[in-house]
Design a protein around this motif. Structure first.
Motif, mmCIF file in Angstrom:
data_model
loop_
_atom_site.group_PDB
_atom_site.id
_atom_site.type_symbol
_atom_site.label_atom_id
_atom_site.label_comp_id
_atom_site.label_asym_id
_atom_site.label_seq_id
_atom_site.Cartn_x
_atom_site.Cartn_y
_atom_site.Cartn_z
ATOM 1 N N PHE A 223 -59.514 11.844 -16.895
ATOM 2 C CA PHE A 223 -58.496 12.952 -16.803
ATOM 3 C C PHE A 223 -58.725 13.855 -15.417
ATOM 4 C CE2 PHE A 223 -58.904 12.210 -21.164
ATOM 5 C CZ PHE A 223 -57.667 12.105 -21.881
ATOM 6 N N ILE A 224 -57.701 13.301 -14.684
ATOM 7 C CA ILE A 224 -57.643 13.937 -13.294
ATOM 8 C C ILE A 224 -56.661 14.904 -13.148
ATOM 9 C CG2 ILE A 224 -57.618 13.291 -10.765
ATOM 10 C CD1 ILE A 224 -58.469 10.491 -11.717
ATOM 11 N N ARG A 225 -56.990 16.258 -12.674
ATOM 12 C CA ARG A 225 -55.799 17.095 -12.363
ATOM 13 C C ARG A 225 -55.356 17.223 -10.948
ATOM 14 N NH1 ARG A 225 -56.956 23.387 -11.504
ATOM 15 N NH2 ARG A 225 -54.753 24.115 -11.921
ATOM 16 N N VAL A 226 -54.026 16.850 -10.887
ATOM 17 C CA VAL A 226 -53.481 16.502 -9.288
ATOM 18 C C VAL A 226 -52.390 17.525 -9.054
ATOM 19 C CG1 VAL A 226 -52.377 14.455 -8.239
ATOM 20 C CG2 VAL A 226 -54.088 13.935 -9.821
ATOM 21 N N PRO A 227 -52.463 17.968 -7.920
ATOM 22 C CA PRO A 227 -51.478 18.976 -7.434
ATOM 23 C C PRO A 227 -50.142 17.953 -6.834
ATOM 24 C CG PRO A 227 -53.013 18.682 -5.558
ATOM 25 C CD PRO A 227 -53.458 18.105 -7.052
ATOM 26 N N TYR A 228 -49.015 18.536 -7.067
ATOM 27 C CA TYR A 228 -47.813 17.771 -6.806
ATOM 28 C C TYR A 228 -47.882 17.147 -5.495
ATOM 29 C CZ TYR A 228 -42.785 16.696 -5.775
ATOM 30 O OH TYR A 228 -41.889 16.210 -5.563
ATOM 31 N N TYR B 175 -48.679 21.150 -11.183
ATOM 32 C CA TYR B 175 -50.006 20.349 -11.147
ATOM 33 C C TYR B 175 -49.554 19.366 -12.465
ATOM 34 C CZ TYR B 175 -52.980 23.019 -8.344
ATOM 35 O OH TYR B 175 -53.432 23.492 -7.379
ATOM 36 N N PHE B 176 -50.404 18.209 -12.467
ATOM 37 C CA PHE B 176 -50.207 16.941 -13.395
ATOM 38 C C PHE B 176 -51.645 16.496 -13.671
ATOM 39 C CE2 PHE B 176 -46.472 17.287 -10.782
ATOM 40 C CZ PHE B 176 -45.417 17.125 -11.628
ATOM 41 N N ILE B 177 -51.692 16.313 -15.064
ATOM 42 C CA ILE B 177 -52.946 15.570 -15.613
ATOM 43 C C ILE B 177 -52.639 14.107 -15.586
ATOM 44 C CG2 ILE B 177 -54.498 15.397 -17.375
ATOM 45 C CD1 ILE B 177 -54.830 17.846 -16.033
ATOM 46 N N TYR B 178 -53.464 13.251 -14.834
ATOM 47 C CA TYR B 178 -53.303 11.806 -15.067
ATOM 48 C C TYR B 178 -54.386 11.529 -15.840
ATOM 49 C CZ TYR B 178 -50.651 11.493 -10.470
ATOM 50 O OH TYR B 178 -49.812 11.572 -9.409
ATOM 51 N N ILE C 59 -49.102 10.681 -17.676
ATOM 52 C CA ILE C 59 -49.037 11.715 -16.793
ATOM 53 C C ILE C 59 -48.485 12.921 -17.306
ATOM 54 C CG2 ILE C 59 -48.135 12.595 -14.578
ATOM 55 C CD1 ILE C 59 -47.875 9.643 -13.644
ATOM 56 N N GLN C 60 -49.139 13.989 -17.359
ATOM 57 C CA GLN C 60 -48.554 15.154 -18.215
ATOM 58 C C GLN C 60 -48.568 16.339 -17.094
ATOM 59 O OE1 GLN C 60 -51.233 16.062 -21.411
ATOM 60 N NE2 GLN C 60 -51.438 14.228 -22.121
ATOM 61 N N THR C 61 -47.304 16.969 -17.188
ATOM 62 C CA THR C 61 -47.067 18.054 -16.611
ATOM 63 C C THR C 61 -47.869 19.230 -16.789
ATOM 64 O OG1 THR C 61 -44.936 17.441 -16.174
ATOM 65 C CG2 THR C 61 -45.175 19.811 -15.795
ATOM 66 N N LEU C 62 -48.389 20.025 -15.787
ATOM 67 C CA LEU C 62 -49.459 21.042 -16.204
ATOM 68 C C LEU C 62 -49.103 22.218 -15.037
ATOM 69 C CD1 LEU C 62 -51.996 22.204 -17.796
ATOM 70 C CD2 LEU C 62 -53.402 21.349 -15.848
ATOM 71 N N THR C 63 -48.490 23.343 -15.523
ATOM 72 C CA THR C 63 -48.024 24.453 -14.545
ATOM 73 C C THR C 63 -48.279 25.523 -15.084
ATOM 74 O OG1 THR C 63 -45.942 24.584 -15.146
ATOM 75 C CG2 THR C 63 -46.109 23.136 -13.584
ATOM 76 N N PRO C 64 -48.336 26.729 -14.321
ATOM 77 C CA PRO C 64 -48.837 27.909 -14.861
ATOM 78 C C PRO C 64 -47.687 28.538 -15.593
ATOM 79 C CG PRO C 64 -49.420 27.926 -12.588
ATOM 80 C CD PRO C 64 -48.595 26.593 -12.763
ATOM 81 N N GLN D 113 -50.620 9.885 -3.043
ATOM 82 C CA GLN D 113 -52.158 9.916 -2.521
ATOM 83 C C GLN D 113 -53.199 9.274 -3.816
ATOM 84 O OE1 GLN D 113 -53.657 12.809 -0.220
ATOM 85 N NE2 GLN D 113 -55.559 11.851 0.327
ATOM 86 N N THR D 114 -52.957 10.240 -4.725
ATOM 87 C CA THR D 114 -53.960 9.885 -5.726
ATOM 88 C C THR D 114 -53.730 8.776 -6.469
ATOM 89 O OG1 THR D 114 -54.124 12.415 -5.944
ATOM 90 C CG2 THR D 114 -54.866 11.020 -7.900
ATOM 91 N N MET D 115 -52.254 8.455 -6.678
ATOM 92 C CA MET D 115 -51.973 7.074 -7.288
ATOM 93 C C MET D 115 -52.482 5.967 -6.475
ATOM 94 S SD MET D 115 -48.157 7.633 -8.462
ATOM 95 C CE MET D 115 -47.659 9.036 -9.802
ATOM 96 N N ARG D 116 -52.496 5.697 -5.218
ATOM 97 C CA ARG D 116 -52.781 4.837 -4.347
ATOM 98 C C ARG D 116 -54.504 4.722 -4.610
ATOM 99 N NH1 ARG D 116 -48.932 6.967 -1.052
ATOM 100 N NH2 ARG D 116 -50.502 7.970 0.211
#
Length: 131
Positions: free
Chosen positions: A33-38, A5-8, A58-63, A43-46
């Protein structure tokens, strides 16, 4: 299955003809701040671009890599009407959180929100808007 996941961090979102079709209004605020799956990054950027927004980080967010210390200070705003909980942040200190509080309240009042309650919290919200 890819569990990344990434935080935009997005600025510049505004209410427009593109957002009028959404079932919710776009709040004016400095950053969202939007949490986005890889799998949905492109699609989210568009979509952000179509809504007039600009991704500023954009920050990486993974378990596997998310540090336990990812808690931060957040402004939690609960409104009675509509019945929604909002989280604004993250911030480095409760003082910094409080300095933004008035702007968030003003935006919600302009949108007609009623029964606004504000709390500064040390937390890690899973969702930034809870209906």
């Amino acid at each position: 299955m890819d569990n990344r996941y990434f935080i935009y961090e997005v600025v510049g979102l505004r209410q427009s003809t593109a957002t009028d079709t959404l079932s919710y209004p776009i709040r004016r605020s400095s950053s969202v701040f939007i949490r986005v799956p890889y799998s949905r990054m492109n699609q989210t950027m568009r979509r952000i671009s179509q809504l007039g927004g600009k991704i500023v980080s954009i920050q990486t967010l993974t378990p596997d890599t998310e540090p336990e210390s990812s808690f931060a200070w957040w402004v939690e705003i609960v409104t009675a009407e509509p019945a929604v909980t909002y989280y604004f942040g993250p911030f480095d200190s409760p003082e910094e959180s409080a300095s933004y509080e008035a702007g968030y309240i003003q935006d919600l009042e302009l949108e007609g929100a009623q029964g606004i309650a504000v709390t500064i919290k040390w937390c890690k919200p899973e969702n930034l808007t809870i209906f």
